[in-house]
Design a protein around this motif. Structure first.
Motif, PDB file in Angstrom:
ATOM      1  N   SER A 226      61.152  62.393  48.573  1.00 38.87           N
ATOM      2  CA  SER A 226      60.102  63.353  48.928  1.00 38.87           C
ATOM      3  C   SER A 226      59.331  63.803  47.694  1.00 38.87           C
ATOM      4  O   SER A 226      58.110  63.982  47.735  1.00 38.87           O
ATOM      5  N   VAL A 227      60.029  63.989  46.560  1.00 38.95           N
ATOM      6  CA  VAL A 227      59.345  64.332  45.307  1.00 38.95           C
ATOM      7  C   VAL A 227      58.441  63.185  44.871  1.00 38.95           C
ATOM      8  O   VAL A 227      57.300  63.386  44.441  1.00 38.95           O
ATOM      9  N   LEU A 228      58.949  61.950  45.000  1.00 46.82           N
ATOM     10  CA  LEU A 228      58.149  60.782  44.621  1.00 46.82           C
ATOM     11  C   LEU A 228      56.881  60.688  45.468  1.00 46.82           C
ATOM     12  O   LEU A 228      55.788  60.434  44.944  1.00 46.82           O
ATOM     13  N   LEU A 229      57.001  60.913  46.782  1.00 49.70           N
ATOM     14  CA  LEU A 229      55.832  60.884  47.663  1.00 49.70           C
ATOM     15  C   LEU A 229      54.836  61.980  47.299  1.00 49.70           C
ATOM     16  O   LEU A 229      53.621  61.767  47.338  1.00 49.70           O
ATOM     17  N   ALA A 230      55.350  63.157  46.953  1.00 48.26           N
ATOM     18  CA  ALA A 230      54.457  64.243  46.531  1.00 48.26           C
ATOM     19  C   ALA A 230      53.721  63.872  45.247  1.00 48.26           C
ATOM     20  O   ALA A 230      52.532  64.177  45.082  1.00 48.26           O
ATOM     21  N   MET A 231      54.419  63.195  44.323  1.00 44.24           N
ATOM     22  CA  MET A 231      53.783  62.754  43.084  1.00 44.24           C
ATOM     23  C   MET A 231      52.716  61.695  43.361  1.00 44.24           C
ATOM     24  O   MET A 231      51.703  61.622  42.672  1.00 44.24           O
ATOM     25  N   ILE A 232      52.956  60.862  44.393  1.00 48.04           N
ATOM     26  CA  ILE A 232      51.970  59.844  44.744  1.00 48.04           C
ATOM     27  C   ILE A 232      50.701  60.502  45.286  1.00 48.04           C
ATOM     28  O   ILE A 232      49.582  60.081  44.954  1.00 48.04           O
TER      29      ILE A 232
ATOM     30  N   VAL B 168      58.798  69.382  35.363  1.00 40.47           N
ATOM     31  CA  VAL B 168      59.167  70.512  36.222  1.00 40.47           C
ATOM     32  C   VAL B 168      60.097  70.043  37.333  1.00 40.47           C
ATOM     33  O   VAL B 168      61.136  70.652  37.613  1.00 40.47           O
ATOM     34  N   ALA B 169      59.723  68.917  37.967  1.00 34.79           N
ATOM     35  CA  ALA B 169      60.590  68.364  39.014  1.00 34.79           C
ATOM     36  C   ALA B 169      61.900  67.857  38.418  1.00 34.79           C
ATOM     37  O   ALA B 169      62.981  68.021  39.003  1.00 34.79           O
ATOM     38  N   PHE B 170      61.820  67.247  37.249  1.00 32.25           N
ATOM     39  CA  PHE B 170      63.001  66.713  36.563  1.00 32.25           C
ATOM     40  C   PHE B 170      64.011  67.825  36.280  1.00 32.25           C
ATOM     41  O   PHE B 170      65.216  67.680  36.512  1.00 32.25           O
ATOM     42  N   GLY B 171      63.517  68.956  35.799  1.00 30.44           N
ATOM     43  CA  GLY B 171      64.407  70.057  35.456  1.00 30.44           C
ATOM     44  C   GLY B 171      64.932  70.818  36.660  1.00 30.44           C
ATOM     45  O   GLY B 171      66.118  71.149  36.729  1.00 30.44           O
ATOM     46  N   THR B 172      64.041  71.087  37.640  1.00 32.51           N
ATOM     47  CA  THR B 172      64.449  71.932  38.769  1.00 32.51           C
ATOM     48  C   THR B 172      65.186  71.157  39.863  1.00 32.51           C
ATOM     49  O   THR B 172      66.165  71.648  40.434  1.00 32.51           O
ATOM     50  N   ALA B 173      64.717  69.935  40.174  1.00 30.41           N
ATOM     51  CA  ALA B 173      65.365  69.150  41.228  1.00 30.41           C
ATOM     52  C   ALA B 173      66.524  68.329  40.681  1.00 30.41           C
ATOM     53  O   ALA B 173      67.576  68.219  41.324  1.00 30.41           O
ATOM     54  N   GLY B 174      66.347  67.754  39.488  1.00 29.77           N
ATOM     55  CA  GLY B 174      67.394  66.906  38.932  1.00 29.77           C
ATOM     56  C   GLY B 174      68.544  67.679  38.318  1.00 29.77           C
ATOM     57  O   GLY B 174      69.712  67.346  38.527  1.00 29.77           O
ATOM     58  N   TYR B 175      68.231  68.735  37.564  1.00 29.69           N
ATOM     59  CA  TYR B 175      69.274  69.472  36.840  1.00 29.69           C
ATOM     60  C   TYR B 175      69.432  70.908  37.308  1.00 29.69           C
ATOM     61  O   TYR B 175      70.138  71.696  36.680  1.00 29.69           O
ATOM     62  N   LYS B 176      68.765  71.257  38.410  1.00 34.26           N
ATOM     63  CA  LYS B 176      68.921  72.559  39.065  1.00 34.26           C
ATOM     64  C   LYS B 176      68.655  73.735  38.124  1.00 34.26           C
ATOM     65  O   LYS B 176      69.284  74.786  38.220  1.00 34.26           O
TER      66      LYS B 176
ATOM     67  N   THR C 131      59.062  59.468  37.543  1.00 32.61           N
ATOM     68  CA  THR C 131      59.931  59.899  38.638  1.00 32.61           C
ATOM     69  C   THR C 131      60.785  58.744  39.136  1.00 32.61           C
ATOM     70  O   THR C 131      61.986  58.896  39.390  1.00 32.61           O
ATOM     71  N   ALA C 132      60.182  57.560  39.256  1.00 37.17           N
ATOM     72  CA  ALA C 132      60.927  56.391  39.724  1.00 37.17           C
ATOM     73  C   ALA C 132      62.021  56.007  38.725  1.00 37.17           C
ATOM     74  O   ALA C 132      63.158  55.691  39.116  1.00 37.17           O
ATOM     75  N   LEU C 133      61.695  56.036  37.427  1.00 37.61           N
ATOM     76  CA  LEU C 133      62.677  55.651  36.407  1.00 37.61           C
ATOM     77  C   LEU C 133      63.764  56.698  36.217  1.00 37.61           C
ATOM     78  O   LEU C 133      64.842  56.395  35.695  1.00 37.61           O
ATOM     79  N   ALA C 134      63.485  57.925  36.642  1.00 38.18           N
ATOM     80  CA  ALA C 134      64.510  58.968  36.543  1.00 38.18           C
ATOM     81  C   ALA C 134      65.629  58.780  37.564  1.00 38.18           C
ATOM     82  O   ALA C 134      66.670  59.436  37.469  1.00 38.18           O
TER      83      ALA C 134
ATOM     84  N   GLY D 234      64.327  56.370  30.606  1.00 34.68           N
ATOM     85  CA  GLY D 234      63.194  55.629  31.160  1.00 34.68           C
ATOM     86  C   GLY D 234      61.881  56.379  31.029  1.00 34.68           C
ATOM     87  O   GLY D 234      60.889  55.826  30.522  1.00 34.68           O
ATOM     88  N   PRO D 235      61.805  57.636  31.461  1.00 30.54           N
ATOM     89  CA  PRO D 235      60.574  58.403  31.279  1.00 30.54           C
ATOM     90  C   PRO D 235      60.147  58.535  29.814  1.00 30.54           C
ATOM     91  O   PRO D 235      58.953  58.549  29.503  1.00 30.54           O
ATOM     92  N   SER D 236      61.122  58.621  28.910  1.00 25.68           N
ATOM     93  CA  SER D 236      60.790  58.702  27.483  1.00 25.68           C
ATOM     94  C   SER D 236      60.079  57.445  27.011  1.00 25.68           C
ATOM     95  O   SER D 236      59.140  57.497  26.200  1.00 25.68           O
ATOM     96  N   MET D 237      60.513  56.280  27.519  1.00 24.55           N
ATOM     97  CA  MET D 237      59.870  55.018  27.150  1.00 24.55           C
ATOM     98  C   MET D 237      58.425  54.961  27.670  1.00 24.55           C
ATOM     99  O   MET D 237      57.547  54.364  27.047  1.00 24.55           O
ATOM    100  N   VAL D 238      58.180  55.583  28.813  1.00 24.89           N
ATOM    101  CA  VAL D 238      56.811  55.656  29.345  1.00 24.89           C
ATOM    102  C   VAL D 238      55.909  56.410  28.366  1.00 24.89           C
ATOM    103  O   VAL D 238      54.804  55.971  28.046  1.00 24.89           O
TER     104      VAL D 238
END
Length: 459
Positions: A54-60, A261-269, A388-391, A400-404
């Motif tokens: 759902s986060v990925l779709l929102a990013m799209i 923001v999504a990485f910190g809040t959704a991934g690491y709460k 988001t996909a590489l995370a 992965g995001p760092s390489m981007v």
């Protein structure tokens, strides 16, 4: 037309008009990006979807607004060179603000089902088309109103709006994100979108009094009729391509303000208001650093500043993303400030004059629009979506995001190395420096003959 009939330069008024319009643009960008990370993924997509999807779709849907911007540049860029910088600035002002307001009025997935994301994407498409002309026309307006030796400084006020727009968004969103979930998801999320109407009114009151730059008025009086887009692609395609690659560095900004923001809040709460406070503090500091860096752009050069900034913003994205995985707020704030407040402020201060001065005045809006909007579209799609996909599905992988981010840095820096340094040239000299002998002969022929055949040749 004599010199006395030309409008006088009004650098302060032009800088303020450009700044407040870009504030609206980045307010829209930050409101939508932040909402994508916090609430739109919940409100506009099926609750049965995994959180990562759902986060990925929102990013799209966020990326869609950038994907259509190259098309908008093909329309609004030539309009800026034919009808005027102010003409386009007024169109984009109401287009951007109106779409932002409408998003706040949309029904959600719970109310109308799959039609909700369809309407969301449709408005984002219209908004993306309008966004494509805002910065190119505003930058050109401020650059051409500036006195010689201060063009870099005045043009940097346009991108100062990126910090003020982000700050304005986050000041609105921090208390809203702290609302009880039921209130946030029912009506609270709409308030930041509706607030865009206030920025539109303020920008209109300022912009309606600004005049076209004297250089543009003089060029119009010369009546050398060329088709800006065809002429641009015939003689200046290399500069357009160079800007496309240089503009990829904007992807790191999208990663900072949206993906992280999504990485910190959704991934690491991590706590949502505190995560937003990171970018708020960074934006506040950037308000002071951007004009200072703009002052230095006129002293040490556009190219030099851009290269330093590009390297810094790419490298420091790596420890910033890593710091989020530690949950250590001191490290998160430290690296966030270094990345965005320092280095990305330097990027924002240098690229307006650096990119705009790659073109002669009669093609400046067209060239700036096409190059930046293609580059921003690519990075706006790749930055948040690929990161988001590489995370991973659980949004926990930071490598992965760092390489981007590092990839953006390498491509932008390598392209910038091929550019000329233009800080010592006057605007009149730039028209000659950025023009080949073949182009000069074509323009001379067009000026001597008003026939359709000559104008077609010039185009």
């Amino acid at each position: 037309m004599t010199e006395t009939t030309l409008p006088r330069k009004t650098p302060v008024k032009a800088a303020i008009a450009a700044w407040i319009g870009t504030t609206l643009e980045y307010y829209d960008f930050a409101v939508y990006g932040t909402s994508s990370a916090l609430v739109l993924n919940v409100l506009f997509f099926s609750p049965e979807l995994p959180q990562g999807l759902s986060v990925l779709l929102a990013m799209i849907t966020f990326a869609v607004g950038y994907a259509v911007r190259p098309l908008g540049s093909l329309i609004l860029g030539p309009l800026g060179d034919r009808r005027g910088r102010k003409f386009v600035m007024m169109i984009t002002l109401f287009g951007i603000g109106g779409c932002t307001f409408l998003i706040g009025c949309l029904p959600t997935y719970a109310q109308i089902g799959p039609l909700a994301p369809v309407l969301l994407v449709l408005i984002r498409v219209i908004q993306g088309l309008c966004l494509s002309g805002e910065q190119p026309s505003a930058i050109t307006m401020s650059l051409e109103h500036a006195s010689e030796g201060r063009r870099g400084f005045l043009a940097s006020f346009t991108t100062l709006g990126s910090s003020s727009g982000t700050l304005l968004t986050l000041l609105v969103f921090i208390p809203i994100a702290a609302m009880p979930s039921e209130q946030l998801l029912s009506w609270g999320w709409r308030l930041p979108f509706w607030a865009s109407a206030l920025v539109v009114v303020a920008a209109y009151l300022i912009r309606r009094h600004i005049e076209e730059p004297p250089e543009f008025v003089k060029a119009q009086a010369a009546k050398v009729n060329v088709a800006p887009l065809r002429h641009l692609l015939r003689f200046h395609w290399r500069a357009v391509l160079r800007i496309v690659f240089c503009a990829l560095i904007a992807g790191t900004s999208y990663m900072m303000q949206t993906f992280s923001v999504a990485f910190g809040t959704a991934g690491y709460k991590l706590d949502k208001p505190t995560m937003l406070l990171t970018t708020t503090v960074s934006a506040v500091i950037a308000l002071g650093i951007t004009p200072l860096a703009g002052f230095l752009v006129d002293k040490i050069g556009r190219k030099t500043m851009f290269l330093i900034a590009t390297g810094g913003v790419g490298v420091t994205m790596v420890p910033y993303l890593w710091s989020i995985t530690t949950g250590n707020w001191s490290l998160i704030f430290l690296f966030g400030i270094i990345n965005y407040s320092l280095f990305y402020s330097m990027v924002n201060a240098s690229w307006p004059s650096f990119f705009a001065e790659m073109f002669p005045g009669r093609l400046r809006v067209s060239g700036l629009a096409l190059g930046t909007q293609v580059g921003f579209a690519i990075s706006g799609v790749i930055g948040p979506v690929l990161s988001t996909a590489l995370a991973g599905p659980d949004l926990k992988d930071w490598v992965g995001p760092s390489m981007v981010a590092l990839g953006f840095m390498v491509l932008a820096g390598a392209s910038a190395l091929t550019a000329k340094e233009t800080r010592k040239f006057t605007l009149k000299e730039l028209d000659e420096v950025q023009q080949s002998e073949r182009e000069t002969s074509v323009l001379t022929a067009a000026a001597m003959s008003p026939s359709p055949a000559a104008r077609g040749l010039a185009g």
